[in-house]
Design an enzyme around this catalytic site. Structure first.
Site, PDB file in Angstrom:
ATOM      1  N   ASN A  53       0.767  -1.182  -0.113  1.00  0.00           N
ATOM      2  CA  ASN A  53       0.052   0.060   0.232  1.00  0.00           C
ATOM      3  C   ASN A  53       0.907   1.292   0.004  1.00  0.00           C
ATOM      4  OD1 ASN A  53       0.348   0.918   2.903  1.00  0.00           O
ATOM      5  ND2 ASN A  53      -0.044  -1.166   3.253  1.00  0.00           N
ATOM      6  N   LYS A 181       0.473   1.513  16.097  1.00  0.00           N
ATOM      7  CA  LYS A 181       0.998   2.776  15.719  1.00  0.00           C
ATOM      8  C   LYS A 181      -0.517   3.730  15.187  1.00  0.00           C
ATOM      9  CE  LYS A 181       2.714   2.984  11.428  1.00  0.00           C
ATOM     10  NZ  LYS A 181       3.896   2.690  10.589  1.00  0.00           N
ATOM     11  N   LYS A 183      -1.404   7.654  13.225  1.00  0.00           N
ATOM     12  CA  LYS A 183      -0.680   8.881  12.382  1.00  0.00           C
ATOM     13  C   LYS A 183      -0.678  10.015  13.065  1.00  0.00           C
ATOM     14  CE  LYS A 183      -0.435   6.079   8.888  1.00  0.00           C
ATOM     15  NZ  LYS A 183       0.796   5.589   8.255  1.00  0.00           N
ATOM     16  N   ASP A 212       3.560   8.118  13.398  1.00  0.00           N
ATOM     17  CA  ASP A 212       4.105   8.186  11.962  1.00  0.00           C
ATOM     18  C   ASP A 212       3.327   9.416  11.520  1.00  0.00           C
ATOM     19  OD1 ASP A 212       4.570   7.598   9.379  1.00  0.00           O
ATOM     20  OD2 ASP A 212       3.649   6.031   9.005  1.00  0.00           O
ATOM     21  N   GLU A 238       8.163   8.158  13.734  1.00  0.00           N
ATOM     22  CA  GLU A 238       8.298   7.733  12.306  1.00  0.00           C
ATOM     23  C   GLU A 238       8.310   8.671  11.271  1.00  0.00           C
ATOM     24  OE1 GLU A 238       6.190   4.483   9.355  1.00  0.00           O
ATOM     25  OE2 GLU A 238       6.142   3.997  11.431  1.00  0.00           O
ATOM     26  N   GLU A 264      10.648   3.588   4.576  1.00  0.00           N
ATOM     27  CA  GLU A 264       9.574   2.780   3.750  1.00  0.00           C
ATOM     28  C   GLU A 264       9.667   3.552   2.502  1.00  0.00           C
ATOM     29  OE1 GLU A 264       5.244   4.391   4.433  1.00  0.00           O
ATOM     30  OE2 GLU A 264       6.275   3.929   6.284  1.00  0.00           O
ATOM     31  N   ASP A 291      10.985  -1.680   2.569  1.00  0.00           N
ATOM     32  CA  ASP A 291       9.926  -2.647   2.056  1.00  0.00           C
ATOM     33  C   ASP A 291      10.363  -3.228   0.574  1.00  0.00           C
ATOM     34  OD1 ASP A 291       7.513  -3.886   1.077  1.00  0.00           O
ATOM     35  OD2 ASP A 291       6.438  -2.235   1.718  1.00  0.00           O
ATOM     36  N   HIS A 321       8.045  -2.092   6.046  1.00  0.00           N
ATOM     37  CA  HIS A 321       6.880  -1.482   6.011  1.00  0.00           C
ATOM     38  C   HIS A 321       6.016  -2.621   5.219  1.00  0.00           C
ATOM     39  CE1 HIS A 321       4.432   0.387   2.673  1.00  0.00           C
ATOM     40  NE2 HIS A 321       3.882   1.198   3.771  1.00  0.00           N
ATOM     41  N   GLU A 340       5.534  -5.093  10.126  1.00  0.00           N
ATOM     42  CA  GLU A 340       4.209  -4.270  10.208  1.00  0.00           C
ATOM     43  C   GLU A 340       3.095  -5.029  10.069  1.00  0.00           C
ATOM     44  OE1 GLU A 340       2.928   0.317   8.924  1.00  0.00           O
ATOM     45  OE2 GLU A 340       3.880  -0.897   7.453  1.00  0.00           O
TER      46      GLU A 340
END
Length: 388
Positions: A53, A181, A183, A212, A238, A264, A291, A321, A340
């Site tokens: 994603n 986690k 945002k 993040d 992050e 990531e 990733d 990630h 993750e």
């Protein structure tokens, strides 16, 4: 033995969520099937892959450049020395024929998607879980099937509010995660602090919160957040700034003593090396999130791990990630620090094989050939439909 077909489909993983930078209302990914002429149980062995994603599907690049190069190559040039299996490194080199250095943007995603499917096929041909194959080829032969995972979420949902955020995070804790986690950067600093404090109140002994920013901040804002976040004892802070702004990351380390995480959105060994050289990352506490599905695949990721070793980093500081089973297999096979996880988002591509439970933020990988996609029924329905 040869690859007989490479099939690709663009699939939606759209959602109403947003982070500090983008929303996911039109997000897509590429799903790939690499079909071989190797027969197991009366059927051809097929490897599957998809991209993580946050980057869109790469169908045109796969169909126009990378898949044709593989299919036009002689089968002998893509096989290993035994002649009984594919060689992912030779296939990678074939895909990258006539590609100039640099430009690690969208093509790294296309190559990484095919690379995932190739490794899935290779492990299935050997009738081994990918993590076992990797441990035998690149480790001590003993994979660590028990892998640390954390629950990623805490996006900005329309109308969610703090109560909705609390419900979401509580659900992850109830499902066995001890690290969650959320945002930040999509609201004001004061509002984000209220959101953080609401989640911290839910945590019990041994449970931790990571945050993040998705690369949103300039240096001034990143430092302002760092000063506020220093009071919370977070698991990590992050991707505060642009992923290629190594000077920002290095300066931020002077203002934030706690663990930081990034990587990531770095899509090559060379970019990862620049982060290690110039980004001020600290191998005793910081985390690296490269990733493989976005960065040219496992073949390139192996080069990145070798680079990290040369610079004094342990593979245990890598927590990729993406929340996909490929990175989970790599973590088990190569001794990474974890992976993750998206318990509810980006389905059916995220998550674990059916029946796998999270216990104190660890999962134990089942013994399934390849990456193990066949063990996740909703995902395998999508994959088998493409293959047929």
């Amino acid at each position: 033995m040869k690859i007989t077909a490479i099939r690709e489909a663009t699939k939606p993983i759209k959602s109403d969520i947003r982070n500090a930078y983008i929303d996911f209302s039109k997000m897509t990914l590429s799903l790939v099937a690499v079909v071989t002429d190797v027969i197991r149980d009366g059927k051809p062995v097929i490897g599957y892959g998809f991209n993580s994603n946050g980057r869109y599907g790469q169908g045109s690049l796969i169909r126009e450049r990378f898949a044709p190069r593989i299919l036009e190559a002689s089968p002998e040039s893509l096989g290993d020395d035994s002649g009984n299996n594919l060689d992912p490194h030779k296939i990678w080199t074939t895909m990258m024929t006539n590609e100039k250095p640099g430009g690690h943007g969208e093509r790294s995603v296309a190559v990484g998607t095919i690379d995932m499917a190739v490794w899935d096929a290779v492990a299935k041909i050997e009738d081994k879980p990918l993590y076992q194959l990797l441990a035998e080829r690149y480790g001590d032969g003993r994979p660590k099937r028990k892998v640390f995972v954390y629950a990623a979420g805490g996006y900005y949902w329309p109308g969610q509010g703090i109560e909705g955020l609390e419900r979401e995070m509580r659900s992850y804790l109830d499902r066995g995660y001890s690290v969650v986690k959320m945002k930040i950067g999509g609201a004001s600093l004061s509002e984000d602090c209220k959101r953080i404090e609401a989640v911290l109140r839910l945590l019990g002994p041994g449970q931790k919160l990571a945050v993040d920013a998705n690369g949103r901040f300039d240096l001034k804002t990143a430092v302002e957040y760092a000063k506020a976040l220093s009071n919370y004892g977070l698991f990590w802070y992050e991707e505060a700034g642009d992923p290629l702004d190594y000077a920002l990351q290095a300066e931020l380390a002077q203002h934030y003593a706690g663990p930081m995480a990034t990587g990531e959105n770095l899509f090559s060994m060379q970019d990862a090396r620049n982060l290690i050289r110039y980004g001020g990352m600290r191998p005793d506490r910081d985390w690296l999130q490269f990733d493989c599905a976005l960065s040219y695949g496992l073949v390139e990721y192996l080069r990145t791990l070798e680079m990290l070793k040369e610079h004094g980093w342990s593979t245990s500081r890598c927590i990729p990630h993406g929340g996909h089973q490929m990175s989970l297999a790599i973590a088990a096979g190569l001794g990474l620090g974890g992976n993750e996880s998206y318990p509810d988002l980006f389905q059916p591509y995220g998550g674990f094989p059916d029946g796998v439970k999270v216990e104190n933020s660890y999962v134990t990988l089942p013994e399934l050939p390849g990456i193990g996609f066949e063990g996740k029924a909703d995902l395998y329905r999508e994959m088998s439909a493409l293959a047929s």
